[in-house]
Design an enzyme around this catalytic site. Structure first.
Site, PDB file in Angstrom:
ATOM      1  N   ARG A  27       2.530   6.193  -2.777  1.00 48.39           N
ATOM      2  CA  ARG A  27       1.086   6.082  -2.545  1.00 48.39           C
ATOM      3  C   ARG A  27       0.384   7.387  -2.887  1.00 48.39           C
ATOM      4  O   ARG A  27       0.808   8.464  -2.467  1.00 48.39           O
ATOM      5  CB  ARG A  27       0.806   5.700  -1.097  1.00 48.39           C
ATOM      6  CG  ARG A  27      -0.654   5.847  -0.675  1.00 48.39           C
ATOM      7  CD  ARG A  27      -0.942   5.152   0.633  1.00 48.39           C
ATOM      8  NE  ARG A  27      -0.857   3.704   0.489  1.00 48.39           N
ATOM      9  CZ  ARG A  27      -1.127   2.843   1.463  1.00 48.39           C
ATOM     10  NH1 ARG A  27      -1.507   3.287   2.659  1.00 48.39           N
ATOM     11  NH2 ARG A  27      -1.029   1.540   1.266  1.00 48.39           N
ATOM     12  N   LYS A  56       1.531  -7.345   0.687  1.00 50.18           N
ATOM     13  CA  LYS A  56       2.897  -7.018   0.257  1.00 50.18           C
ATOM     14  C   LYS A  56       3.915  -7.846   1.034  1.00 50.18           C
ATOM     15  O   LYS A  56       4.920  -8.308   0.482  1.00 50.18           O
ATOM     16  CB  LYS A  56       3.155  -5.523   0.450  1.00 50.18           C
ATOM     17  CG  LYS A  56       2.177  -4.605  -0.283  1.00 50.18           C
ATOM     18  CD  LYS A  56       2.511  -3.149  -0.023  1.00 50.18           C
ATOM     19  CE  LYS A  56       1.514  -2.204  -0.684  1.00 50.18           C
ATOM     20  NZ  LYS A  56       0.206  -2.209  -0.019  1.00 50.18           N
TER      21      LYS A  56
END
Length: 798
Positions: free
Chosen positions: A384, A481
């Protein structure tokens, strides 16, 4: 678009002599025909590919690989040195700012004539903009060449029959020009941009990745980003928001951006999966998350709770931290929450109220896990890059790359995690090549999350609106996700699929319809070389598509040009138009009349009718005949609707002009909408938003129809009972009004029951009524005409 055309149209001037010689490599693979082409055999067989031909091809492709690799390495060194030089200049300006006194005087009290000027900051902005453009150009150069090598190897293996792909993969690993990660450069550039943008006064605050956030509420919208556009999206965001660094005093490492989550569910029923997919009120997701490598001792236990809008509450994520060594005991019920927070209460570093909330959360999660039998089922891993002003969460943007989902269950007779809460045979070693294919799902796109905390009526920043409306991103609302990983890793146990699953086989790249992104003046060069007319084979396999995602057909030439575009909105109407007020591709899709008024996806209540009837036929009796009768009744109703639609007048849309860039990309003709069906035995769940007022709206509509039926029956009764004298025409007029009233009443009851059931079960149906009101008005018109004829005849006018 063929890759050869894409390569020529995307050439950057600085790199124009260092791209892969794609056309020349294609020429090397061509062999003379065995016999001349004739009308009967226009494309006869070519000569056999020999070992000498293979050696010549390998030698040439090695030269191309060396050329690309050398240019990439030199440019990386150049960019690194330019960043270092710019960093020294920025540090010099910061030092001069720090030496200034409170009112423009130095530490000795003298006037500070050496204070940084606005011109110096503007020059630094220009330098940073050039370096940023260099990073973007290098990323595009690398991505385009990597794609070129992959396609030419695939074409070689297909045409020659000699398999070169495994051998060349080894050569690529020896010269991995495509594996350089630019995150470290982006972090450095972000820091420099932040200093220059704020004129030496960057915002300071807590940059911890949510360390002080226990429960927080945000408005989040998610997008897919194609790997070709990831670096450019990062650079665009970096110019407006700094990269959120966990520890600014530490040099950036790749593991700093790694995030891993373990999702829990009941492996037999998958209750949490279904609840999150259907977005039912109070649906939960339970996960354990850690940042960085596997040796991180701090694990966050999190729970996401979905709230419907009509409740007046917002969906919330709550979490608490605990040591990794205590996870198994906590999940097994051997370690109570009171013992977990006992030390925190003694230390007194946190307020008692916060500790009480976290302890209550720990009790609720532990109770749910033990009561419902939740086990680890799926792991998500990604790197990320977060962008946010320190201590300011009003605008937070994160980009997750290398997203991978891994099975954590012990089903199918295989022990993965065993009695532990996570499997230990993998860490953060993407792409997890040691795992079998059935245990891992590598997501093809990056995930962009735009998280906003804006007040009511406040617009997002303009650059955010431009980014999300650009060709660089593809909006996928409510993407999860957890949902995607569970649906793909458990194909035999999950029958209800999320709505975005049919889009996974569609290339989300779109042609740029407006000037947006990291651009350099006159950086594009167009080549006049045309593609080889003799090469009739497409560079892509039949299953592959090129840029775009809505199929566009050019009927004027009889050729099909694949172009695709998926339409999404964010914060309402955020569509942008290019100069000249021409409609862009997304607006053109919206302007096209839909041939089918129903949704693009089959609803999750659509059964495979043939299978159901076949099963009922084996049973026989009334169940079989009833299902057969329903099928024929449905088909008859569809034919009636088709006939009514055929006679219904429809407006003809006017032609929409396109700009030069779209014309060059062959974006012309009629835009077709593709209807997707779920695989056999599966259902696609389309999210439907249902609020309590929807029920009342359906009820009000039914009452309106009922009121109308009463009025018509009253008119019929008046005509029959209060006329001057009864006759055949009076009975006919009264009967026509009565028939219309009864039909309207029956129709309204059927429609009300149909809509009420659909609302309760959240079905995706056509809730608007385009047939009933028109039919009722027609019947009423006939009844009025009959009554008028009766009156005229009674008075002697007819």
């Amino acid at each position: 678009m063929k890759f050869g055309e894409q390569l020529r149209s995307s050439t950057i001037k600085e790199y124009q002599w260092y791209y892969i010689a794609y056309d020349e490599l294609k020429e090397l693979m061509k062999k003379d025909y065995v016999s001349p082409p004739t009308t009967k055999t226009p494309r006869p067989k070519r000569q056999e590919w020999t070992e000498e031909d293979e050696s010549r091809f390998i030698s040439r492709i090695e030269q191309e690989l060396d050329k690309v690799y050398s240019k990439q390495k030199l440019k990386v060194i150049e960019i690194s040195r330019r960043i270092q030089a710019t960093e020294r200049e920025v540090n010099d300006i910061v030092a001069r700012l720090d030496s200034r006194g409170p009112v423009g005087r130095d530490s000795a009290g003298r006037n500070d004539d050496d204070a940084p000027t606005e011109e110096e900051f503007m020059m630094l902005e220009e330098d940073l903009n050039e370096v940023t453009a260099d990073v973007n150009d290098l990323a595009k150069f690398v991505q385009l060449n990597y794609t070129g090598f992959q396609k030419i190897i695939k074409k070689h293996d297909k045409q020659t029959g000699w398999i070169l792909k495994p051998v060349f993969a080894t050569r690529l690993k020896a010269k991995p020009f495509f594996k350089d990660n630019y995150d470290a450069d982006i972090v450095k550039l972000s820091k420099l941009w932040d200093i220059v943008r704020t004129r030496g006064n960057p915002v300071k605050g807590d940059s911890a990745a949510g360390g002080s956030q226990g429960s927080f509420i945000r408005q989040t919208t998610k997008y897919w980003v194609h790997p070709d556009n990831v670096t450019e999206v990062k650079l665009i965001i970096m110019k407006h928001l700094p990269v959120l660094v966990f520890n600014p005093n530490k040099e950036f490492e790749a593991k700093d951006s790694a995030i891993t989550s373990i999702y829990f569910d009941n492996p037999e029923r998958f209750d949490l999966y279904e609840g999150r997919l259907k977005k039912t009120e109070g649906a939960e997701a339970i996960r354990l998350r850690w940042y960085g490598a596997m040796n991180n001792e701090t694990i966050f236990v999190e729970r996401k709770t979905h709230r419907e809008d009509w409740t007046g509450e917002k969906s919330v994520k709550a979490r608490f931290a605990m040591k990794e060594k205590n996870i198994n005991a906590y999940l097994g019920g051997y370690l109570l929450p009171e013992a977990i927070f006992e030390k925190a209460r003694k230390d007194g570093k946190k307020p008692a109220k916060v500790i009480d909330e976290e302890e209550r959360l720990a009790k609720e999660i532990q109770y749910s896990v033990l009561k419902n039998g939740y086990k680890p089922v799926c792991r998500s891993f990604y790197n990320r890059t977060a962008f946010q002003l320190p201590a300011d969460a009003r605008v937070r943007i994160s980009l997750d790359t290398e997203l991978t989902m891994v099975r954590e269950d012990n089903l199918d007779g295989r022990t993965r995690s065993g009695d532990n809460w996570r499997r230990m045979d993998i860490g953060i070693d993407y792409p997890f090549s040691q795992l079998p294919p059935e245990d891992v799902e590598r997501f093809p796109y990056a995930i962009l999350e735009v998280k906003l905390q804006t007040q009511a009526g406040q617009e997002p920043p303009s650059w955010v609106r431009e980014l999300i409306a650009s060709h660089l991103v593809e909006a996928v609302p409510k993407f999860s996700k957890f949902i995607h990983g569970t649906a793909t890793l458990f194909p035999t146990r999950i029958n209800l699929l999320p709505y975005w699953m049919p889009q996974m086989d569609i290339d989300i790249r779109k042609p740029a319809t407006q000037n947006f992104g990291i651009q350099r003046t006159d950086h594009m060069t167009q080549s006049s070389t045309s593609d080889d007319d003799d090469d009739m084979d497409s560079d892509d396999d039949p299953g592959e598509v090129s840029q775009g995602s809505t199929i566009v057909s050019d009927t004027s030439e009889g050729n099909s040009h694949p172009r695709r575009e998926m339409r999404r909105d964010f914060f309402g109407d955020l569509q942008h138009r290019p100069p000249g007020n021409d409609l862009d591709i997304e607006e053109r899709v919206g302007a096209e009349p839909l041939e089918d008024p129903y949704p693009l996806y089959d609803s999750d209540i659509d059964d495979d009718e043939s299978d159901v009837i076949e099963e009922a036929r084996r049973v026989g009796g009334w169940p079989y005949y009833s299902k057969l009768l329903k099928k024929h009744a449905r088909l008859a109703g569809q034919r009636v609707l088709t006939a009514l639609h055929a006679i219904q007048p429809t407006p003809n849309p006017s032609a929409v002009p396109i700009d030069d860039r779209q014309a060059a990309l062959a974006v012309t003709g009629r835009i077709e909408n593709k209807r997707f069906r779920a695989p056999k035995g599966k259902k696609i769940h389309v999210p439907v938003r249902v609020e309590p007022k929807v029920y009342f709206a359906a009820e009000r509509t039914f009452l309106s129809w009922l009121e109308f039926s009463i009025y018509l029956s009253t008119i019929a009764t008046t005509l029959l009972n209060f006329g001057a004298k009864s006759s055949g025409m009076s009975f006919l007029a009264a009967g026509s009004f009565s028939a219309v009233a009864v039909l309207a009443l029956l129709y309204s009851v059927v429609i009300y029951l149909y809509r009420s059931r659909a609302i309760r079960t959240r079905q995706v149906i056509k809730y608007h009524d385009s047939i009933g009101p028109s039919t009722l008005c027609g019947a009423l018109f006939v009844a009025v005409v009959l009554n008028l004829g009766f009156e005229l005849k009674e008075r002697g006018y007819i």
